[in-house]
Design an enzyme around this catalytic site. Structure first.
Site, PDB file in Angstrom:
ATOM      1  CG  HIS A   9      10.411   1.987  -0.865  1.00  0.00           C
ATOM      2  ND1 HIS A   9      11.163   1.115  -0.615  1.00  0.00           N
ATOM      3  CD2 HIS A   9       9.340   1.935   0.036  1.00  0.00           C
ATOM      4  CE1 HIS A   9      10.650   0.329   0.455  1.00  0.00           C
ATOM      5  NE2 HIS A   9       9.496   0.660   0.864  1.00  0.00           N
ATOM      6  CG  HIS A  51      13.047  -0.187   7.108  1.00  0.00           C
ATOM      7  ND1 HIS A  51      13.468  -1.620   7.349  1.00  0.00           N
ATOM      8  CD2 HIS A  51      12.017  -0.293   6.367  1.00  0.00           C
ATOM      9  CE1 HIS A  51      12.313  -2.608   7.045  1.00  0.00           C
ATOM     10  NE2 HIS A  51      11.353  -1.833   6.324  1.00  0.00           N
TER      11      HIS A  51
HETATM   12  O1  G3P Z   1       5.944   1.801   1.430  1.00  0.00           O
HETATM   13  C1  G3P Z   1       5.468   0.721   2.339  1.00  0.00           C
HETATM   14  C2  G3P Z   1       6.530  -0.021   2.486  1.00  0.00           C
HETATM   15  O2  G3P Z   1       7.830   0.520   2.672  1.00  0.00           O
HETATM   16  C3  G3P Z   1       6.407  -1.023   3.632  1.00  0.00           C
HETATM   17  O3  G3P Z   1       7.537  -2.055   3.641  1.00  0.00           O
HETATM   18  O4  G3P Z   1       9.430  -2.868   5.115  1.00  0.00           O
HETATM   19  O5  G3P Z   1       9.764  -1.557   3.157  1.00  0.00           O
HETATM   20  O6  G3P Z   1       8.656  -0.374   5.204  1.00  0.00           O
HETATM   21  P1  G3P Z   1       8.928  -1.626   4.587  1.00  0.00           P
HETATM   22 CA    CA Z   2       8.521   1.872   4.724  1.00  0.00          CA
END
Ligand code: G3P
Ligand code: CA
Length: 246
Positions: A9, A51
Site C-alpha cells: 500500500h 495521496h
Molecule cells: O487501497 C485503498 C486505500 O488506499 C484507500 O484509502 O486513503 O489509503 O487511499 P487511502
Molecule cells: Ca489509496
C-alpha cells in the site's frame, strides 16, 4: 483456501516514504504480489502519485497538486519527511508502469475524487495503459462509483475495484456491473466478517485495505480475502505464512 495476495500500500510505506520509487523497489524486493498507488493530475495534465490533495504532509512543499504544474511539483523533496526517509523525487505514474512492466506484479491504481478535473484522470489513465500496453497487470480502483463506471467504458478489459468505506447499499454483496472486486476497509470486515462470503456468492472477490496487524491479517486469511493491502509487505507475508492463531 488460497492465501491472499500481498499488495504493498503506497509501496513498502512503513519503511520508506509513501509513493516514492524507493518504497516500490523495496516492496518488490520483499516479494509483494502487487503494488498500490494513488494518482492525481497536475495543472498541466501529468499523472502524479500523491495521496493527499495538497503537498503538505508528504513533501517539503506547499500547495494543491491540481493547481501546480509538473515542473512546480518536481521542485520539492518527497522523502525527507519520513522517519526512514532520504531526499526523493516526485513519482509519476509512467515511472511506476515502467517498474512493473515485464514482472508478474499487479498494480492497483486508485483515482482520487472529488477533483478539479473530474473524469480527466480516468481518461489519462486509460491512455497511459494503452501507451504502455499494460492493461492485464493493472487494476483500477476508486471510492467514486461514477469514476469506476467511466473507466470501465474507457477500458473495458481492465479489472476494477469499487472501494468502500461503508457497506451501505452494497451490504448484501452485489456490486454494480462495472465493478469486478469489492474493496472494503478492514474496519468493515471486523464488524461484518460475513460480507466477504456474501460478496463471493455475488461473484466478487475482495480487496481489503489497510491490513497490518496480526489479528487483521489472520481475519483476512480465514475469510478468504483475495487481495490484502498492507503498508508492511514483508511482515505481512511472514505473518500469513506462519501458522497464525485466530
Ligand atoms: O487501497 C485503498 C486505500 O488506499 C484507500 O484509502 O486513503 O489509503 O487511499 P487511502
Ligand atoms: Ca489509496
Amino acid at each position: 483456501m488460497q492465501q491472499p495476495s500481498v499488495v504493498a500500500h503506497r509501496g513498502a510505506s512503513t519503511d520508506r516514504p509513501e509513493h516514492t520509487i524507493a518504497a516500490y523497489e523495496l516492496a518488490l524486493r520483499e516479494g509483494a504480489d502487487g503494488l498500490e498507488c494513488d494518482i492525481r493530475l497536475s495543472k498541466d495534465g501529468e499523472i502524479v502519485c500523491v495521496h493527499d490533495r495538497t503537498l503538505t504532509r508528504t513533501s517539503n512543499g506547499r500547495g494543491t497538486v491540481s493547481a501546480m504544474t509538473l515542473a512546480e511539483l518536481q521542485r520539492h523533496d518527497y522523502g525527507s519527511w519520513h522517519r526512514h526517509g532520504r531526499p526523493a523525487e516526485l513519482l509519476r505514474l509512467d515511472q511506476l508502469l515502467e517498474l512493473v512492466k515485464g514482472t508478474n506484479v499487479q498494480l492497483f491504481v486508485e483515482t482520487k475524487h472529488p477533483v478539479r478535473y473530474r473524469n480527466e484522470i480516468e481518461r489519462k489513465l486509460a491512455d497511459a495503459l494503452e501507451k504502455h500496453r499494460l492493461r492485464e497487470q493493472i487494476v483500477m480502483m476508486s471510492f467514486s462509483q461514477s469514476a469506476v463506471k467511466v473507466f470501465r467504458e474507457l477500458a473495458p478489459d481492465v479489472r476494477t475495484v469499487l472501494l468502500l468505506d461503508r457497506l451501505g447499499r452494497h451490504r448484501g454483496g452485489a456490486l454494480p456491473p462495472f465493478a469486478d472486486y469489492t474493496g472494503p476497509g478492514i474496519h468493515l470486515l471486523r464488524n461484518d466478517p460475513g460480507y466477504v462470503d456474501r460478496a463471493r456468492r455475488a461473484g466478487h472477490e475482495t480487496y481489503v485495505w489497510t491490513v497490518d496487524s496480526q489479528e487483521d491479517i489472520a481475519l483476512c486469511r480465514d475469510l478468504g480475502v483475495r487481495y490484502l493491502a498492507t503498508n508492511a509487505p514483508a511482515n505481512t507475508r511472514r505473518l500469513l505464512t506462519a501458522n497464525l492463531a485466530t
